[in-house]
Design a protein around this motif. Structure first.
Motif, short mmCIF file in Angstrom:
data_model
loop_
_atom_site.label_atom_id
_atom_site.label_comp_id
_atom_site.label_asym_id
_atom_site.label_seq_id
_atom_site.Cartn_x
_atom_site.Cartn_y
_atom_site.Cartn_z
N UNK A 120 86.80 27.63 35.35
CA UNK A 120 88.09 27.55 34.66
C UNK A 120 89.16 26.81 35.35
N UNK A 121 89.40 27.23 36.74
CA UNK A 121 90.70 26.39 37.33
C UNK A 121 90.22 24.94 37.15
N UNK A 122 88.99 24.42 37.49
CA UNK A 122 88.71 23.29 37.53
C UNK A 122 89.03 22.53 36.27
N UNK A 147 90.81 24.31 44.74
CA UNK A 147 90.15 25.25 45.62
C UNK A 147 89.17 24.66 46.58
N UNK A 148 87.81 25.10 46.75
CA UNK A 148 87.00 24.35 47.47
C UNK A 148 86.34 23.27 46.67
N UNK A 188 82.60 12.99 39.17
CA UNK A 188 81.87 14.19 40.03
C UNK A 188 82.81 15.47 40.39
N UNK A 189 82.21 16.60 40.04
CA UNK A 189 82.67 17.91 40.42
C UNK A 189 81.86 18.29 41.41
N UNK A 190 82.10 18.75 42.85
CA UNK A 190 81.42 19.14 43.64
C UNK A 190 82.16 19.90 44.62
N UNK A 197 76.96 18.21 33.93
CA UNK A 197 75.95 18.84 34.48
C UNK A 197 76.48 19.66 35.65
N UNK A 198 77.33 19.31 36.38
CA UNK A 198 77.92 19.89 37.67
C UNK A 198 78.57 20.97 37.31
N UNK A 199 79.57 20.82 36.30
CA UNK A 199 80.49 21.74 35.64
C UNK A 199 79.67 22.92 35.04
#
Length: 87
Positions: A26-28, A58-59, A77-79, A15-17
């Motif tokens: 894309x970089x993630x 990145x950030x 998690x991706x945040x 969902x976070x993505x």
């Protein structure tokens, strides 16, 4: 022969993505894909207080578990870095 890990995303991570724009996502996704051959890349960190790791893109921060015995990486998690540790 090199080991290849299967990568799974939790529903939360997916969902976070999905909420991210393509130029951020894309970089993630590329960073996550590289984990399949190297689950402990340069710059990764073991998190304190839990059995998880994090890499930076990145950030954004990608928090994940490594299951070496079954060759699975579970992305939790991706945040954004300002929010990631509050989750």
């Amino acid at each position: 022969m090199a080991k290849h890990y299967n990568i799974t995303l939790t529903k939360t991570a997916q969902k976070q993505l999905d909420k991210l724009t393509d130029n951020i996502a894309n970089p993630i996704l590329s960073a996550i894909a590289t984990l399949s051959t190297n689950p402990r890349p340069q710059g990764y960190k073991k998190l304190k207080g839990r059995d998880a790791y994090r890499i930076r893109q990145g950030d954004y921060r990608i928090i994940y578990d490594i299951y070496d015995s079954v060759l699975i990486i579970d992305v939790i998690t991706i945040a954004h870095r300002k929010d990631v540790y509050d989750l």
